[in-house]
Every structure is written in C-alpha cells, then in structure tokens.
Design a protein around this motif. Structure first.
Motif, short mmCIF file in Angstrom:
data_model
loop_
_atom_site.label_atom_id
_atom_site.label_comp_id
_atom_site.label_asym_id
_atom_site.label_seq_id
_atom_site.Cartn_x
_atom_site.Cartn_y
_atom_site.Cartn_z
N HIS A 157 0.83 -1.21 0.00
CA HIS A 157 0.00 0.00 0.00
C HIS A 157 0.86 1.25 0.00
O HIS A 157 0.61 2.19 -0.74
CB HIS A 157 -0.94 0.01 1.21
CG HIS A 157 -1.92 1.14 1.17
ND1 HIS A 157 -1.61 2.40 1.62
CD2 HIS A 157 -3.21 1.20 0.72
CE1 HIS A 157 -2.66 3.19 1.46
NE2 HIS A 157 -3.64 2.49 0.91
N ARG A 158 1.84 1.31 0.87
CA ARG A 158 2.87 2.35 0.95
C ARG A 158 2.39 3.70 1.50
O ARG A 158 3.17 4.65 1.54
CB ARG A 158 3.54 2.58 -0.41
CG ARG A 158 4.16 1.32 -1.00
CD ARG A 158 5.25 1.64 -2.00
NE ARG A 158 4.78 2.46 -3.09
CZ ARG A 158 5.59 3.13 -3.91
NH1 ARG A 158 6.89 3.07 -3.74
NH2 ARG A 158 5.10 3.84 -4.90
N ASP A 159 1.15 3.79 1.95
CA ASP A 159 0.72 5.05 2.57
C ASP A 159 -0.41 4.79 3.57
O ASP A 159 -1.45 5.42 3.53
CB ASP A 159 0.26 6.04 1.50
CG ASP A 159 0.26 7.49 2.01
OD1 ASP A 159 0.89 7.75 3.06
OD2 ASP A 159 -0.36 8.34 1.36
N ILE A 160 -0.15 3.85 4.49
CA ILE A 160 -1.14 3.53 5.52
C ILE A 160 -1.08 4.61 6.60
O ILE A 160 -0.04 4.82 7.23
CB ILE A 160 -0.87 2.15 6.12
CG1 ILE A 160 -0.99 1.07 5.03
CG2 ILE A 160 -1.83 1.85 7.27
CD1 ILE A 160 -0.45 -0.28 5.45
N ILE A 184 3.64 -6.71 -6.29
CA ILE A 184 4.85 -7.51 -6.43
C ILE A 184 4.47 -8.98 -6.27
O ILE A 184 3.39 -9.30 -5.75
CB ILE A 184 5.95 -7.13 -5.40
CG1 ILE A 184 5.47 -7.39 -3.96
CG2 ILE A 184 6.39 -5.69 -5.57
CD1 ILE A 184 6.56 -7.22 -2.92
N ASP A 185 5.32 -9.87 -6.70
CA ASP A 185 5.05 -11.30 -6.54
C ASP A 185 5.20 -11.71 -5.09
O ASP A 185 6.02 -11.16 -4.35
CB ASP A 185 6.01 -12.13 -7.40
CG ASP A 185 5.74 -11.96 -8.89
OD1 ASP A 185 4.57 -11.73 -9.26
OD2 ASP A 185 6.70 -12.03 -9.67
N HIS A 186 4.40 -12.67 -4.67
CA HIS A 186 4.55 -13.21 -3.32
C HIS A 186 5.95 -13.85 -3.18
O HIS A 186 6.47 -14.44 -4.12
CB HIS A 186 3.49 -14.28 -3.04
CG HIS A 186 2.12 -13.70 -2.83
ND1 HIS A 186 1.81 -12.88 -1.76
CD2 HIS A 186 0.98 -13.80 -3.55
CE1 HIS A 186 0.55 -12.52 -1.83
NE2 HIS A 186 0.01 -13.06 -2.91
N ASN A 187 6.51 -13.70 -1.98
CA ASN A 187 7.84 -14.26 -1.68
C ASN A 187 8.92 -13.67 -2.58
O ASN A 187 9.98 -14.27 -2.77
CB ASN A 187 7.84 -15.79 -1.81
CG ASN A 187 6.81 -16.44 -0.91
OD1 ASN A 187 6.68 -16.05 0.26
ND2 ASN A 187 6.08 -17.40 -1.44
N SER A 188 8.65 -12.51 -3.14
CA SER A 188 9.62 -11.87 -4.01
C SER A 188 10.52 -10.96 -3.19
O SER A 188 10.09 -10.33 -2.24
CB SER A 188 8.91 -11.04 -5.08
OG SER A 188 9.84 -10.27 -5.80
N ALA A 189 11.78 -10.91 -3.59
CA ALA A 189 12.70 -9.98 -2.94
C ALA A 189 12.63 -8.61 -3.58
O ALA A 189 13.30 -7.68 -3.18
CB ALA A 189 14.14 -10.51 -3.06
N ALA A 190 11.78 -8.50 -4.61
CA ALA A 190 11.66 -7.23 -5.32
C ALA A 190 11.19 -6.14 -4.36
O ALA A 190 10.28 -6.35 -3.55
CB ALA A 190 10.67 -7.37 -6.47
N GLN A 207 16.86 5.21 4.64
CA GLN A 207 18.27 4.84 4.39
C GLN A 207 18.44 4.10 3.07
O GLN A 207 19.33 4.41 2.29
CB GLN A 207 18.80 3.97 5.53
CG GLN A 207 19.18 4.74 6.78
CD GLN A 207 20.01 3.87 7.72
OE1 GLN A 207 20.13 2.67 7.56
NE2 GLN A 207 20.60 4.51 8.72
N THR A 208 17.57 3.13 2.83
CA THR A 208 17.75 2.26 1.66
C THR A 208 17.06 2.79 0.41
O THR A 208 17.40 2.40 -0.71
CB THR A 208 17.19 0.86 1.94
OG1 THR A 208 15.76 0.94 2.12
CG2 THR A 208 17.81 0.26 3.19
N GLY A 209 16.07 3.67 0.62
CA GLY A 209 15.31 4.15 -0.53
C GLY A 209 14.38 3.11 -1.10
O GLY A 209 13.97 3.20 -2.26
N GLN A 210 14.02 2.09 -0.30
CA GLN A 210 13.18 1.01 -0.79
C GLN A 210 12.05 0.71 0.20
O GLN A 210 12.20 0.90 1.40
CB GLN A 210 14.01 -0.26 -1.01
CG GLN A 210 15.08 -0.10 -2.08
CD GLN A 210 15.97 -1.31 -2.19
OE1 GLN A 210 16.34 -1.91 -1.19
NE2 GLN A 210 16.32 -1.68 -3.41
N ALA A 211 10.93 0.27 -0.34
CA ALA A 211 9.78 -0.09 0.48
C ALA A 211 9.48 -1.58 0.32
O ALA A 211 9.70 -2.15 -0.74
CB ALA A 211 8.56 0.72 0.07
N THR A 212 9.00 -2.20 1.40
CA THR A 212 8.72 -3.64 1.41
C THR A 212 7.46 -3.90 2.23
O THR A 212 6.84 -2.97 2.75
CB THR A 212 9.90 -4.40 2.07
OG1 THR A 212 9.99 -3.96 3.43
CG2 THR A 212 11.21 -4.13 1.36
#
Length: 321
Positions: A157-160, A184-190, A207-212
C-alpha cells in the motif's frame, strides 16, 4: 495533457464485472460541476467530492479528482485504478468506476458516510469510543492481511495512515487511496521506491530508498498506536522538542505502565486486555529493526487472541544498519 479517448490507459485497466468507465458530464452533473460545497476533503493527490446520481434510485458516491498539479498525476491515476479494480474485500473501499476525459483524471468510489479515521480520532467535541477503535484496528489488519497474503499478488500500500482509513455507516474500516501502491510477486525480494507520509514511513526506507511489506507493517503499527493513544506520530512539546509516539509508548511498556498510554479522553472506559494487546502489537510492528517485525498474519493472529502476546524487550531495539 490530452486524455480524451486515451486507449492506452483503458488497456491498463481490468475488464469485466464491477467498475466501469464514466463519462465526464455524468460526474460533473453529479457534483454540481465540482462545486466547493460538494468537497469532502483534499489531500496531496487530489480532492474528493460527494456525487449524487439521480437516475433511478438516488445513489451517492465519492469522486476523487486527481490533482493536475501532481507531476505524476497520470501514473498515480493508472496505478490506483489498475490495482484497486482487481481487489475485492470487505475492508477495502470499493471502486465503482473511472473517467479520463477533458484533461481530468477522476475515480469513483463508494461513499464512506463517516469519513476518515483521522477526523474521528482528533475531533474536538466527540471522542471515538473504545469498542469502535478496536473494531477499526481489526478491520485495518484484515485489509492488510488480504493485500499482503490473500490476493493473487502482494500489494504494497505504501501510505497507511488514519486519513486513508475510511469508515462506513457502521464504522467498519475500509482502507483506501491506492495511488502510490505497487504489485509484487509473493515471496519476491523485489522492492519498490518508498512513498508515504512522514511519521508513518519506516526508518529503513529513509536509508535504503526502498519499500517492502515490512515497511507497510511499520505504518500499520504506528496507526495501531494512534488508535489506542489518540496521539499523532510526532507531538511538539513546550520545550520545542518532538515526542515520538513509538518511543513514548515503549518507555511506558518498559516501566510496566503501558496502559498509561491509552487516550485520556476515554476516561478509563476501555477493555484493559484489548488495549494492552493493541499497544503491544503496535510496538511489535513499529519497532525500528525491520527484521524483528511480525508478518501481518502474525500481528492479526495476536490481535484476535489466536496467539499469545510477543515478549518484547523493555528497551526499544535500535535500527539495523
């Protein structure tokens, strides 16, 4: 920005039952040409208007008008419609349709008669009772469980945050605003670039510039604490310092006085075991070290008394480098 009969956008959207393409004139008429008196709210991605269709049975809807000022208006519009048109869950705002015409991007949703959680948590004159707060927390958890694990792909979602948690006429929570969401795919490291609102963005994202999924869990934890405490993630103090909600609640937890964090406006009218569980799960989800956060399934299972409370350290863990 020419969007009339833009077939490239139409092809992006899910076809079949449910949502449909509206004509611009239909939505303009429903909102009295997007009159200010019809505006329900306004955010960074655009304004939302109350619309009324008078064909047959009178039907009220919410119409989001994506801001033309946004550099990513088309991208956010396509992303929101493409993702939410595929989703079906009782705790997600239902998409009714869309329109891209006359240089406008418009999204039609079911109308949420009680507005957003944010409005009720911080209303000056009324206090949201504990029973509804607990119900809303469980509903939000159910929505995120569906997005992360039960849909055919994982939805970040990225904006809860409370302003994106909408409430129907019975105060059931329905998560909305999927403009910055990603599949993204389930169990994906993407991983995907971060988005969101300060106070709800997980520290590792900065720090990483990435969302998960872990960063969604962090936001969920902060919202659980807000629901219980009636406080925003950051609170300005008289000495010009900033009180961070997670740190404050964790300090009380370490001193075995976590129930002191419960919104004082409730005047003690809450269920202690539910409140304790909600606060501890909130801390569990919002801890700085993302490797220690639970999955949404684990968090929801504890909220629903299916598993015991986690044994958290008395001091808040530090962020992993």
């Amino acid at each position: 920005m020419e969007t009339v009969c833009d077939e490239s956008i139409d092809k992006e959207f899910e076809k079949g039952r449910g949502p449909k393409k509206f004509q611009y004139d239909e939505l303009a008429t429903a909102t009295d040409d997007f009159a200010e008196s019809k505006k329900l709210g306004e955010g960074g991605s655009g304004s939302v208007y109350r619309g009324t269709f008078l064909v047959g049975v009178e039907t009220q809807v919410a119409i989001k008008r994506v801001s033309k000022a946004s550099k990513h208006a088309k991208k956010e519009y396509v992303s929101e419609v493409k993702i939410i048109s595929q989703l079906r869950h009782r705790n997600l705002v239902e998409l009714l349709g869309w329109c891209h015409d006359r240089d406008e991007f418009l999204i039609v949703y079911e109308l949420m008669h009680n507005g957003s959680l944010d409005t009720h948590l911080y209303h000056k004159d009324t206090v949201l009772p504990w029973s509804l707060r607990h119900q809303i927390a469980l509903g939000l958890g159910s929505a995120l469980l569906y997005l992360h694990t039960d849909f055919k792909k994982c939805v970040l979602h990225r904006d809860i945050k409370p302003s994106n948690v909408m409430l129907d006429s019975s105060f059931n929570a329905k998560l909305g605003d999927f403009g910055v969401s990603r599949l993204i795919d389930h169990n994906s490291a993407a991983q995907t670039l971060p988005a969101g609102t300060m106070g709800y963005i997980a520290p590792e994202c900065l720090q990483t510039g990435q969302a998960t999924t872990e960063s969604d869990i962090y936001s969920f934890g902060v919202v659980l604490l807000e629901i219980a405490c009636g406080r925003r993630p950051w609170v300005a103090q008289d000495d010009e310092n900033i009180a961070i909600l997670v740190k404050w609640v964790w300090h009380l937890y370490g001193n075995n006085s976590i129930l002191d964090a419960i919104d004082s406006r409730l005047n003690g009218e809450f269920k202690a075991q539910e409140a304790k569980r909600l606060l501890i799960v909130g801390l569990w989800c919002a801890q700085p070290d993302y490797t220690l956060r639970p999955s949404i399934r684990q968090a929801v299972s504890v909220l629903q008394y299916e598993y015991p409370l986690p044994d958290l350290p008395s001091k808040m863990p530090v962020m992993r480098n």
